[in-house]
Scaffold this motif. Structure first.
Motif, PDB file in Angstrom:
ATOM      1  N   GLY A  44       0.675  -1.180  -0.492  1.00 50.43           N
ATOM      2  CA  GLY A  44      -0.260   0.211  -0.343  1.00 50.43           C
ATOM      3  C   GLY A  44       1.363   1.200  -0.014  1.00 50.43           C
ATOM      4  N   GLU A  45       2.322   0.989   0.016  1.00 49.48           N
ATOM      5  CA  GLU A  45       2.871   2.416   0.484  1.00 49.48           C
ATOM      6  C   GLU A  45       3.985   2.526  -1.443  1.00 49.48           C
ATOM      7  OE1 GLU A  45       3.855   4.492   2.388  1.00 49.48           O
ATOM      8  OE2 GLU A  45       2.413   3.159   3.823  1.00 49.48           O
ATOM      9  N   LEU A  46       3.953   4.083  -1.812  1.00 48.59           N
ATOM     10  CA  LEU A  46       3.934   4.349  -3.464  1.00 48.59           C
ATOM     11  C   LEU A  46       6.017   4.306  -2.753  1.00 48.59           C
ATOM     12  CD1 LEU A  46       0.921   6.406  -4.558  1.00 48.59           C
ATOM     13  CD2 LEU A  46       1.666   4.076  -4.573  1.00 48.59           C
ATOM     14  N   VAL A  47       6.314   4.645  -3.819  1.00 60.47           N
ATOM     15  CA  VAL A  47       8.244   4.477  -3.638  1.00 60.47           C
ATOM     16  C   VAL A  47       8.798   4.619  -4.552  1.00 60.47           C
ATOM     17  CG1 VAL A  47      10.292   3.912  -2.562  1.00 60.47           C
ATOM     18  CG2 VAL A  47       8.077   3.223  -0.760  1.00 60.47           C
ATOM     19  N   LEU A  48       9.034   6.193  -4.445  1.00 61.09           N
ATOM     20  CA  LEU A  48       9.746   6.432  -5.637  1.00 61.09           C
ATOM     21  C   LEU A  48      10.971   5.759  -6.532  1.00 61.09           C
ATOM     22  CD1 LEU A  48       9.981  10.268  -6.015  1.00 61.09           C
ATOM     23  CD2 LEU A  48       8.700   8.967  -7.972  1.00 61.09           C
ATOM     24  N   VAL A  49      11.574   4.911  -7.437  1.00 60.28           N
ATOM     25  CA  VAL A  49      12.554   4.218  -7.753  1.00 60.28           C
ATOM     26  C   VAL A  49      13.938   5.108  -7.203  1.00 60.28           C
ATOM     27  CG1 VAL A  49      13.977   3.258  -9.683  1.00 60.28           C
ATOM     28  CG2 VAL A  49      11.769   3.468  -9.258  1.00 60.28           C
ATOM     29  N   ASP A  50      13.493   6.499  -6.999  1.00 55.97           N
ATOM     30  CA  ASP A  50      14.823   7.038  -6.754  1.00 55.97           C
ATOM     31  C   ASP A  50      15.142   7.551  -5.542  1.00 55.97           C
ATOM     32  OD1 ASP A  50      15.180   8.009  -9.529  1.00 55.97           O
ATOM     33  OD2 ASP A  50      14.874   9.691  -9.174  1.00 55.97           O
ATOM     34  N   LEU A  52      14.128   4.029  -3.790  1.00 54.56           N
ATOM     35  CA  LEU A  52      14.123   2.518  -2.855  1.00 54.56           C
ATOM     36  C   LEU A  52      15.303   1.776  -2.565  1.00 54.56           C
ATOM     37  CD1 LEU A  52      12.222  -0.198  -3.813  1.00 54.56           C
ATOM     38  CD2 LEU A  52      13.320  -0.769  -5.896  1.00 54.56           C
ATOM     39  N   ASN A  53      16.483   2.225  -2.612  1.00 52.15           N
ATOM     40  CA  ASN A  53      17.027   1.880  -2.009  1.00 52.15           C
ATOM     41  C   ASN A  53      17.480   2.324   0.038  1.00 52.15           C
ATOM     42  OD1 ASN A  53      18.501   1.142  -3.911  1.00 52.15           O
ATOM     43  ND2 ASN A  53      20.322   1.866  -3.984  1.00 52.15           N
ATOM     44  N   ARG A  54      17.380   3.947  -0.533  1.00 56.80           N
ATOM     45  CA  ARG A  54      16.662   4.366   1.416  1.00 56.80           C
ATOM     46  C   ARG A  54      15.572   3.954   1.491  1.00 56.80           C
ATOM     47  NH1 ARG A  54      14.716  10.424   2.455  1.00 56.80           N
ATOM     48  NH2 ARG A  54      13.888  10.593   4.610  1.00 56.80           N
ATOM     49  N   LEU A  56      14.211   0.720   1.056  1.00 56.40           N
ATOM     50  CA  LEU A  56      14.955  -0.604   1.398  1.00 56.40           C
ATOM     51  C   LEU A  56      16.043  -0.518   2.277  1.00 56.40           C
ATOM     52  CD1 LEU A  56      16.171  -1.651  -1.852  1.00 56.40           C
ATOM     53  CD2 LEU A  56      13.839  -2.877  -0.665  1.00 56.40           C
ATOM     54  N   ALA A  57      16.814  -0.046   2.675  1.00 56.46           N
ATOM     55  CA  ALA A  57      18.118   0.691   4.460  1.00 56.46           C
ATOM     56  C   ALA A  57      17.206   1.095   5.893  1.00 56.46           C
ATOM     57  CB  ALA A  57      18.794   1.245   3.924  1.00 56.46           C
ATOM     58  N   GLU A  58      16.407   1.812   5.047  1.00 54.69           N
ATOM     59  CA  GLU A  58      15.766   2.321   6.476  1.00 54.69           C
ATOM     60  C   GLU A  58      13.751   0.902   6.896  1.00 54.69           C
ATOM     61  OE1 GLU A  58      14.799   6.778   6.581  1.00 54.69           O
ATOM     62  OE2 GLU A  58      17.176   7.111   5.536  1.00 54.69           O
ATOM     63  N   GLU A  59      13.318   1.421   6.419  1.00 53.29           N
ATOM     64  CA  GLU A  59      12.110   0.412   5.878  1.00 53.29           C
ATOM     65  C   GLU A  59      12.517  -1.518   6.552  1.00 53.29           C
ATOM     66  OE1 GLU A  59       9.611   2.456   7.862  1.00 53.29           O
ATOM     67  OE2 GLU A  59      11.427   4.585   7.438  1.00 53.29           O
ATOM     68  N   MET A  60      13.284  -1.037   5.563  1.00 52.95           N
ATOM     69  CA  MET A  60      13.466  -2.715   5.702  1.00 52.95           C
ATOM     70  C   MET A  60      14.496  -3.553   6.236  1.00 52.95           C
ATOM     71  SD  MET A  60      10.716  -3.273   4.558  1.00 52.95           S
ATOM     72  CE  MET A  60      10.027  -4.975   3.946  1.00 52.95           C
ATOM     73  N   GLY A  61      15.287  -2.612   6.585  1.00 54.53           N
ATOM     74  CA  GLY A  61      16.712  -2.972   7.108  1.00 54.53           C
ATOM     75  C   GLY A  61      17.753  -3.597   6.441  1.00 54.53           C
ATOM     76  N   PHE A  62      17.502  -3.252   4.980  1.00 56.48           N
ATOM     77  CA  PHE A  62      18.187  -4.648   4.274  1.00 56.48           C
ATOM     78  C   PHE A  62      19.654  -3.386   4.612  1.00 56.48           C
ATOM     79  CE2 PHE A  62      14.682  -5.568   1.792  1.00 56.48           C
ATOM     80  CZ  PHE A  62      14.955  -6.899   0.819  1.00 56.48           C
ATOM     81  N   GLU A  63      21.454  -4.346   4.179  1.00 58.81           N
ATOM     82  CA  GLU A  63      22.016  -3.514   4.012  1.00 58.81           C
ATOM     83  C   GLU A  63      22.811  -3.581   2.660  1.00 58.81           C
ATOM     84  OE1 GLU A  63      24.696  -4.677   7.086  1.00 58.81           O
ATOM     85  OE2 GLU A  63      23.565  -5.205   8.576  1.00 58.81           O
ATOM     86  N   PHE A  64      23.711  -2.991   1.625  1.00 59.14           N
ATOM     87  CA  PHE A  64      24.000  -2.629   0.429  1.00 59.14           C
ATOM     88  C   PHE A  64      25.224  -2.704   0.932  1.00 59.14           C
ATOM     89  CE2 PHE A  64      19.987  -0.632   0.114  1.00 59.14           C
ATOM     90  CZ  PHE A  64      19.574  -1.498  -0.606  1.00 59.14           C
ATOM     91  N   LYS A  65      26.321  -3.860   0.058  1.00 62.68           N
ATOM     92  CA  LYS A  65      27.270  -3.425  -0.116  1.00 62.68           C
ATOM     93  C   LYS A  65      28.379  -3.603  -1.281  1.00 62.68           C
ATOM     94  CE  LYS A  65      26.647  -6.531   4.904  1.00 62.68           C
ATOM     95  NZ  LYS A  65      27.342  -7.514   5.705  1.00 62.68           N
ATOM     96  N   THR A  66      29.895  -3.292  -1.553  1.00 69.88           N
ATOM     97  CA  THR A  66      30.028  -4.099  -2.610  1.00 69.88           C
ATOM     98  C   THR A  66      31.217  -4.130  -1.648  1.00 69.88           C
ATOM     99  OG1 THR A  66      29.532  -1.229  -2.998  1.00 69.88           O
ATOM    100  CG2 THR A  66      31.264  -2.683  -4.333  1.00 69.88           C
ATOM    101  N   ALA A  67      31.495  -5.557  -3.220  1.00 66.01           N
ATOM    102  CA  ALA A  67      32.127  -6.962  -3.109  1.00 66.01           C
ATOM    103  C   ALA A  67      34.002  -6.329  -3.559  1.00 66.01           C
ATOM    104  CB  ALA A  67      31.630  -8.190  -3.821  1.00 66.01           C
TER     105      ALA A  67
END
Length: 67
Positions: A44-50, A52-54, A56-67
């Motif tokens: 039910g939430e709308l999130v601009l693609v711009d 989306l990373n924010r 996923l990180a702030e609300e869903m707890g995703f951690e973005f990493k670089t190999a």
């Protein structure tokens, strides 16, 4: 005697010189969604693609990493 354009501007204000895109809503972070913007909908939430990373990180707890 004023120029006719000056008289019109005094009477009606400055014309909107730029056509504004149609407003399609507000995303989770309060940013406007305009026609042509890409967004996702989740639970039910709308999130601009711009944003989306924010989201996923702030609300869903995703951690973005670089190999």
């Amino acid at each position: 005697m004023d120029h006719p354009l000056v008289t019109q501007i005094e009477r009606t204000g400055y014309p909107n010189m730029i056509d504004q895109p149609a407003h399609a809503g507000i995303d989770f972070f309060g940013d406007e969604i305009l026609d042509g913007d890409e967004f996702v909908e989740y639970d039910g939430e709308l999130v601009l693609v711009d944003n989306l990373n924010r989201y996923l990180a702030e609300e869903m707890g995703f951690e973005f990493k670089t190999a």
